[in-house]
Design a protein around this motif. Structure first.
Motif, mmCIF file in Angstrom:
data_model
loop_
_atom_site.group_PDB
_atom_site.id
_atom_site.type_symbol
_atom_site.label_atom_id
_atom_site.label_comp_id
_atom_site.label_asym_id
_atom_site.label_seq_id
_atom_site.Cartn_x
_atom_site.Cartn_y
_atom_site.Cartn_z
ATOM 1 N N PHE A 44 10.287 -61.683 -26.195
ATOM 2 C CA PHE A 44 9.177 -62.112 -27.054
ATOM 3 C C PHE A 44 9.648 -63.183 -28.036
ATOM 4 O O PHE A 44 8.977 -64.209 -28.230
ATOM 5 N N LEU A 45 10.811 -62.953 -28.659
ATOM 6 C CA LEU A 45 11.338 -63.916 -29.626
ATOM 7 C C LEU A 45 11.585 -65.276 -28.984
ATOM 8 O O LEU A 45 11.281 -66.318 -29.576
ATOM 9 N N HIS A 46 12.119 -65.289 -27.793
ATOM 10 C CA HIS A 46 12.486 -66.545 -27.146
ATOM 11 C C HIS A 46 11.310 -67.251 -26.479
ATOM 12 O O HIS A 46 11.430 -68.418 -26.094
ATOM 13 N N HIS A 47 10.167 -66.560 -26.366
ATOM 14 C CA HIS A 47 8.986 -67.198 -25.774
ATOM 15 C C HIS A 47 7.860 -67.388 -26.793
ATOM 16 O O HIS A 47 6.806 -67.909 -26.444
ATOM 17 N N VAL A 70 11.116 -69.411 -32.192
ATOM 18 C CA VAL A 70 12.448 -68.971 -32.613
ATOM 19 C C VAL A 70 13.234 -70.125 -33.228
ATOM 20 O O VAL A 70 14.014 -69.931 -34.179
ATOM 21 N N TRP A 71 13.023 -71.361 -32.740
ATOM 22 C CA TRP A 71 13.725 -72.509 -33.299
ATOM 23 C C TRP A 71 13.161 -72.910 -34.660
ATOM 24 O O TRP A 71 13.911 -73.343 -35.551
ATOM 25 N N ILE A 72 11.851 -72.746 -34.838
ATOM 26 C CA ILE A 72 11.248 -72.997 -36.153
ATOM 27 C C ILE A 72 11.810 -72.004 -37.170
ATOM 28 O O ILE A 72 12.191 -72.380 -38.291
ATOM 29 N N ALA A 73 11.865 -70.741 -36.753
ATOM 30 C CA ALA A 73 12.406 -69.703 -37.640
ATOM 31 C C ALA A 73 13.857 -69.994 -37.994
ATOM 32 O O ALA A 73 14.274 -69.870 -39.151
#
Length: 235
Positions: A59-62, A69-72
Protein backbone atom coordinates in the motif's frame (compact mmCIF):
# COMPACT_ATOMS: atom_id res chain seq x y z
CA UNK A 1 20.76 26.15 5.39
CA UNK A 2 22.05 29.69 5.93
CA UNK A 3 22.74 30.06 2.18
CA UNK A 4 19.18 29.00 1.44
CA UNK A 5 17.90 31.54 3.93
CA UNK A 6 19.76 34.40 2.23
CA UNK A 7 18.07 33.54 -1.08
CA UNK A 8 14.53 33.93 0.29
CA UNK A 9 13.68 37.07 2.34
CA UNK A 10 10.95 35.41 4.44
CA UNK A 11 13.15 32.40 5.18
CA UNK A 12 16.02 34.76 5.99
CA UNK A 13 13.91 36.73 8.49
CA UNK A 14 12.72 33.56 10.20
CA UNK A 15 16.21 32.05 10.27
CA UNK A 16 17.88 35.19 11.61
CA UNK A 17 15.47 35.25 14.55
CA UNK A 18 16.08 33.05 17.60
CA UNK A 19 12.32 32.68 18.05
CA UNK A 20 11.97 31.81 14.37
CA UNK A 21 14.52 29.00 14.61
CA UNK A 22 12.93 27.70 17.80
CA UNK A 23 9.57 27.63 16.02
CA UNK A 24 11.13 25.71 13.14
CA UNK A 25 12.55 23.17 15.59
CA UNK A 26 9.17 22.86 17.30
CA UNK A 27 7.06 22.56 14.13
CA UNK A 28 9.38 20.10 12.41
CA UNK A 29 9.62 18.20 15.69
CA UNK A 30 5.83 17.83 15.75
CA UNK A 31 5.84 16.40 12.21
CA UNK A 32 8.63 13.95 13.04
CA UNK A 33 7.06 12.95 16.36
CA UNK A 34 3.67 12.24 14.78
CA UNK A 35 5.39 10.31 11.99
CA UNK A 36 6.97 8.03 14.59
CA UNK A 37 3.53 7.10 15.94
CA UNK A 38 2.23 6.28 12.47
CA UNK A 39 5.41 4.41 11.53
CA UNK A 40 5.20 2.35 14.72
CA UNK A 41 1.56 1.45 14.07
CA UNK A 42 2.49 0.17 10.62
CA UNK A 43 5.58 -1.70 11.84
CA UNK A 44 3.63 -3.51 14.54
CA UNK A 45 1.71 -5.26 11.76
CA UNK A 46 4.73 -7.54 11.61
CA UNK A 47 3.12 -9.33 14.57
CA UNK A 48 -0.14 -9.79 12.67
CA UNK A 49 1.65 -11.85 10.04
CA UNK A 50 3.29 -11.90 6.65
CA UNK A 51 0.18 -11.13 4.60
CA UNK A 52 -0.91 -8.13 6.69
CA UNK A 53 2.58 -6.64 6.77
CA UNK A 54 3.20 -7.16 3.06
CA UNK A 55 -0.22 -5.65 2.27
CA UNK A 56 0.83 -2.59 4.30
CA UNK A 57 4.21 -2.34 2.52
CA UNK A 58 2.54 -2.70 -0.87
CA UNK A 59 0.00 0.00 0.00
CA UNK A 60 2.79 2.43 0.93
CA UNK A 61 4.68 1.85 -2.31
CA UNK A 62 1.58 2.17 -4.51
CA UNK A 63 -0.07 5.09 -2.69
CA UNK A 64 -0.91 7.95 -5.14
CA UNK A 65 0.38 5.77 -7.99
CA UNK A 66 3.71 5.31 -6.25
CA UNK A 67 4.29 9.03 -5.67
CA UNK A 68 2.87 9.11 -2.14
CA UNK A 69 5.79 7.41 -0.42
CA UNK A 70 8.28 9.72 -2.18
CA UNK A 71 6.29 12.83 -1.23
CA UNK A 72 6.26 11.63 2.37
CA UNK A 73 10.00 10.94 2.27
CA UNK A 74 10.71 14.39 0.80
CA UNK A 75 8.64 16.12 3.50
CA UNK A 76 10.24 14.08 6.28
CA UNK A 77 13.74 14.68 4.89
CA UNK A 78 13.09 18.43 4.68
CA UNK A 79 11.77 18.46 8.26
CA UNK A 80 14.77 16.48 9.46
CA UNK A 81 17.30 18.77 7.75
CA UNK A 82 15.59 21.92 9.06
CA UNK A 83 15.27 20.41 12.55
CA UNK A 84 18.96 19.45 12.74
CA UNK A 85 20.23 22.68 11.14
CA UNK A 86 18.15 24.92 13.41
CA UNK A 87 19.16 22.93 16.49
CA UNK A 88 22.85 23.21 15.60
CA UNK A 89 22.46 26.95 14.99
CA UNK A 90 20.73 27.49 18.34
CA UNK A 91 23.34 25.37 20.14
CA UNK A 92 26.16 27.46 18.68
CA UNK A 93 24.33 30.60 19.73
CA UNK A 94 23.89 29.27 23.28
CA UNK A 95 27.57 28.39 23.43
CA UNK A 96 28.47 31.95 22.45
CA UNK A 97 26.10 33.27 25.13
CA UNK A 98 27.75 31.05 27.73
CA UNK A 99 31.17 32.42 26.88
CA UNK A 100 29.83 35.95 27.10
CA UNK A 101 27.98 35.68 30.40
CA UNK A 102 29.29 32.53 32.15
CA UNK A 103 26.37 32.18 34.57
CA UNK A 104 25.14 28.89 35.99
CA UNK A 105 21.72 28.92 34.33
CA UNK A 106 23.21 29.51 30.88
CA UNK A 107 25.84 26.78 31.38
CA UNK A 108 23.14 24.29 32.41
CA UNK A 109 20.98 25.19 29.38
CA UNK A 110 23.96 24.85 27.06
CA UNK A 111 24.88 21.42 28.45
CA UNK A 112 21.29 20.31 27.94
CA UNK A 113 21.29 21.55 24.34
CA UNK A 114 24.66 19.87 23.69
CA UNK A 115 23.26 16.54 24.88
CA UNK A 116 20.25 17.03 22.61
CA UNK A 117 22.42 17.80 19.59
CA UNK A 118 24.68 14.76 20.07
CA UNK A 119 21.74 12.41 20.56
CA UNK A 120 20.16 14.06 17.52
CA UNK A 121 23.24 13.44 15.36
CA UNK A 122 23.39 9.81 16.52
CA UNK A 123 19.74 9.43 15.60
CA UNK A 124 20.49 10.95 12.19
CA UNK A 125 23.20 8.32 11.64
CA UNK A 126 20.71 5.62 12.63
CA UNK A 127 18.10 6.97 10.21
CA UNK A 128 20.62 6.82 7.36
CA UNK A 129 21.50 3.24 8.33
CA UNK A 130 17.83 2.30 8.64
CA UNK A 131 17.05 3.70 5.17
CA UNK A 132 20.00 1.88 3.60
CA UNK A 133 19.07 -1.32 5.41
CA UNK A 134 15.32 -1.54 4.86
CA UNK A 135 14.37 1.09 2.25
CA UNK A 136 17.22 1.14 -0.25
CA UNK A 137 17.81 -2.56 0.59
CA UNK A 138 21.56 -2.52 0.03
CA UNK A 139 21.92 -5.65 2.16
CA UNK A 140 18.81 -7.41 0.87
CA UNK A 141 18.02 -6.94 -2.85
CA UNK A 142 14.40 -7.39 -3.83
CA UNK A 143 15.27 -10.54 -5.77
CA UNK A 144 16.26 -12.24 -2.49
CA UNK A 145 12.72 -12.15 -1.13
CA UNK A 146 9.52 -13.39 -2.72
CA UNK A 147 6.26 -13.57 -0.84
CA UNK A 148 5.36 -17.30 -0.67
CA UNK A 149 1.69 -16.30 -0.72
CA UNK A 150 2.20 -14.17 -3.84
CA UNK A 151 5.52 -14.71 -5.69
CA UNK A 152 4.90 -11.54 -7.72
CA UNK A 153 5.45 -9.21 -4.79
CA UNK A 154 8.34 -8.42 -2.46
CA UNK A 155 8.33 -10.17 0.94
CA UNK A 156 8.88 -7.18 3.23
CA UNK A 157 7.92 -9.28 6.27
CA UNK A 158 10.64 -11.81 5.48
CA UNK A 159 13.18 -9.03 5.04
CA UNK A 160 12.39 -7.60 8.49
CA UNK A 161 12.66 -11.04 10.11
CA UNK A 162 16.05 -11.72 8.48
CA UNK A 163 17.28 -8.19 9.16
CA UNK A 164 16.82 -8.58 12.90
CA UNK A 165 18.56 -11.94 13.21
CA UNK A 166 21.89 -10.07 13.33
CA UNK A 167 22.79 -9.30 16.99
CA UNK A 168 24.93 -6.27 16.04
CA UNK A 169 22.07 -4.74 14.07
CA UNK A 170 19.64 -5.31 16.93
CA UNK A 171 22.05 -3.83 19.49
CA UNK A 172 22.58 -0.71 17.39
CA UNK A 173 18.81 -0.47 16.81
CA UNK A 174 18.00 -0.69 20.55
CA UNK A 175 20.68 1.87 21.51
CA UNK A 176 19.54 4.27 18.78
CA UNK A 177 15.90 3.92 19.83
CA UNK A 178 16.90 4.60 23.44
CA UNK A 179 18.66 7.81 22.38
CA UNK A 180 15.74 8.74 20.14
CA UNK A 181 13.25 8.34 22.97
CA UNK A 182 15.48 10.26 25.37
CA UNK A 183 15.50 13.01 22.75
CA UNK A 184 11.70 12.81 22.45
CA UNK A 185 11.08 12.94 26.21
CA UNK A 186 12.92 16.29 26.40
CA UNK A 187 12.03 17.55 22.94
CA UNK A 188 8.25 17.22 23.25
CA UNK A 189 8.30 19.32 26.41
CA UNK A 190 10.41 21.94 24.64
CA UNK A 191 7.96 22.00 21.72
CA UNK A 192 5.07 22.82 24.02
CA UNK A 193 7.14 25.52 25.70
CA UNK A 194 8.16 27.10 22.37
CA UNK A 195 4.54 27.12 21.18
CA UNK A 196 3.46 28.82 24.42
CA UNK A 197 1.44 25.83 25.61
CA UNK A 198 3.48 25.10 28.72
CA UNK A 199 2.72 26.81 32.00
CA UNK A 200 3.71 26.20 35.59
CA UNK A 201 0.45 24.29 36.11
CA UNK A 202 0.64 22.19 32.93
CA UNK A 203 4.40 21.47 33.11
CA UNK A 204 4.09 18.30 35.31
CA UNK A 205 1.33 16.91 33.04
CA UNK A 206 3.33 17.61 29.89
CA UNK A 207 6.38 15.99 31.46
CA UNK A 208 4.41 12.80 32.17
CA UNK A 209 2.89 12.81 28.68
CA UNK A 210 6.29 13.35 27.04
CA UNK A 211 8.02 10.61 29.00
CA UNK A 212 5.02 8.28 28.59
CA UNK A 213 4.97 8.83 24.83
CA UNK A 214 8.72 8.17 24.63
CA UNK A 215 8.33 4.92 26.60
CA UNK A 216 5.53 3.72 24.31
CA UNK A 217 7.58 4.51 21.21
CA UNK A 218 10.65 2.79 22.63
CA UNK A 219 8.85 -0.35 23.78
CA UNK A 220 6.88 -0.60 20.54
CA UNK A 221 9.85 -0.34 18.19
CA UNK A 222 12.22 -2.42 20.32
CA UNK A 223 9.65 -5.21 20.75
CA UNK A 224 10.10 -6.17 17.07
CA UNK A 225 13.87 -6.88 16.96
CA UNK A 226 13.86 -8.38 20.48
CA UNK A 227 11.00 -10.74 19.61
CA UNK A 228 12.82 -11.88 16.47
CA UNK A 229 16.36 -12.23 17.86
CA UNK A 230 15.67 -13.36 21.43
CA UNK A 231 12.38 -15.23 21.15
CA UNK A 232 12.72 -16.46 17.57
CA UNK A 233 9.55 -14.85 16.23
CA UNK A 234 9.05 -15.53 12.52
CA UNK A 235 11.93 -18.01 12.27
Amino acid sequence: MSSLATGFPIVSRVWSSTIGRKLLVALTGIVLTLFLAGHLAGNLLVFVGREAFNDYAEFLHHMIHGAGVWIARAVLLACLVIHVAATISLTRQNRAARQAYENKATIQATKSSLIMIWTGLTILAFIIFHILHFTVRLSYPEADFQDPLDPERFDAWGMVIKGFTNPATVLFYVIAMGLLCSHISHGVQSMFQTLGLRSQKSAPILRVLSVGYAIVIFCGFVSIPISILVFGYGR
